[in-house]
Design a protein around this motif. Sequence first.
Motif, PDB file in Angstrom:
ATOM      1  N   VAL A  62       0.815  -1.309  -0.223  1.00 18.13           N
ATOM      2  CA  VAL A  62       0.021  -0.015   0.048  1.00 18.13           C
ATOM      3  C   VAL A  62       0.861   1.177  -0.086  1.00 18.13           C
ATOM      4  O   VAL A  62       0.587   2.370  -0.884  1.00 18.13           O
ATOM      5  N   GLU A  63       1.928   1.145   0.548  1.00 22.18           N
ATOM      6  CA  GLU A  63       2.651   2.643   0.843  1.00 22.18           C
ATOM      7  C   GLU A  63       3.626   2.573  -0.369  1.00 22.18           C
ATOM      8  O   GLU A  63       3.975   3.785  -0.968  1.00 22.18           O
ATOM      9  N   VAL A  64       4.019   1.666  -0.968  1.00 30.65           N
ATOM     10  CA  VAL A  64       4.789   1.722  -2.299  1.00 30.65           C
ATOM     11  C   VAL A  64       3.760   2.371  -3.322  1.00 30.65           C
ATOM     12  O   VAL A  64       3.994   3.208  -4.127  1.00 30.65           O
ATOM     13  N   LEU A  65       2.382   1.969  -3.289  1.00 28.63           N
ATOM     14  CA  LEU A  65       1.271   2.673  -4.063  1.00 28.63           C
ATOM     15  C   LEU A  65       1.249   4.207  -3.888  1.00 28.63           C
ATOM     16  O   LEU A  65       1.118   4.835  -4.807  1.00 28.63           O
ATOM     17  N   ALA A  66       1.393   4.550  -2.717  1.00 25.76           N
ATOM     18  CA  ALA A  66       1.239   5.882  -2.268  1.00 25.76           C
ATOM     19  C   ALA A  66       2.371   6.683  -2.812  1.00 25.76           C
ATOM     20  O   ALA A  66       2.498   7.759  -3.304  1.00 25.76           O
ATOM     21  N   LEU A  67       3.665   5.961  -2.590  1.00 24.73           N
ATOM     22  CA  LEU A  67       4.963   6.544  -3.124  1.00 24.73           C
ATOM     23  C   LEU A  67       4.998   6.881  -4.658  1.00 24.73           C
ATOM     24  O   LEU A  67       5.562   7.601  -5.037  1.00 24.73           O
ATOM     25  N   ILE A  68       4.253   5.835  -5.514  1.00 25.36           N
ATOM     26  CA  ILE A  68       4.410   6.047  -6.975  1.00 25.36           C
ATOM     27  C   ILE A  68       3.461   6.986  -7.234  1.00 25.36           C
ATOM     28  O   ILE A  68       3.615   8.018  -8.234  1.00 25.36           O
ATOM     29  N   GLY A  69       2.281   7.562  -6.378  1.00 23.13           N
ATOM     30  CA  GLY A  69       1.428   8.519  -6.492  1.00 23.13           C
ATOM     31  C   GLY A  69       2.213   9.578  -6.357  1.00 23.13           C
ATOM     32  O   GLY A  69       2.143  10.784  -7.170  1.00 23.13           O
ATOM     33  N   PHE A  70       3.040   9.711  -5.443  1.00 24.86           N
ATOM     34  CA  PHE A  70       3.874  11.013  -4.768  1.00 24.86           C
ATOM     35  C   PHE A  70       4.815  11.265  -6.256  1.00 24.86           C
ATOM     36  O   PHE A  70       5.064  12.541  -6.459  1.00 24.86           O
ATOM     37  N   VAL A  71       5.546  10.203  -6.626  1.00 22.51           N
ATOM     38  CA  VAL A  71       6.456  10.539  -7.747  1.00 22.51           C
ATOM     39  C   VAL A  71       5.628  11.044  -9.075  1.00 22.51           C
ATOM     40  O   VAL A  71       5.980  11.952  -9.616  1.00 22.51           O
ATOM     41  N   LEU A  72       4.307  10.518  -9.345  1.00 24.69           N
ATOM     42  CA  LEU A  72       3.644  10.879 -10.428  1.00 24.69           C
ATOM     43  C   LEU A  72       3.104  12.641 -10.327  1.00 24.69           C
ATOM     44  O   LEU A  72       3.036  13.250 -11.211  1.00 24.69           O
ATOM     45  N   PHE A  73       2.831  12.694  -9.166  1.00 20.46           N
ATOM     46  CA  PHE A  73       2.654  14.188  -8.596  1.00 20.46           C
ATOM     47  C   PHE A  73       3.562  15.173  -9.081  1.00 20.46           C
ATOM     48  O   PHE A  73       3.618  16.177  -9.831  1.00 20.46           O
TER      49      PHE A  73
END
Length: 77
Positions: A62-73
């Motif tokens: 779940v945290e990896v998915l949140a970090l991917i969203g952070f990078v995409l941001f």
Amino acid sequence: MELAQQAVDINPGLAVIGYGLGAIGAGIGVGMIFSSVISGTARQPEAQGKLMGIAFTTFALVEVLALIGFVLFFLAA
């Protein structure tokens, strides 16, 4: 070529809203994971070790998915 460039441009405000929603989703997911571990441990205390192993694995996903969203941001902004 010009059409492809227009498709990549994203409004930074929309990127912020998208990341915020993604962060909320990750927070809800982590809460559900550990509430299930607490509930399972209360029902079967001897299964705590196995439940914690599963919980930390899913927490990492779940945290990896949140970090991917952070990078995409940052890529969109």
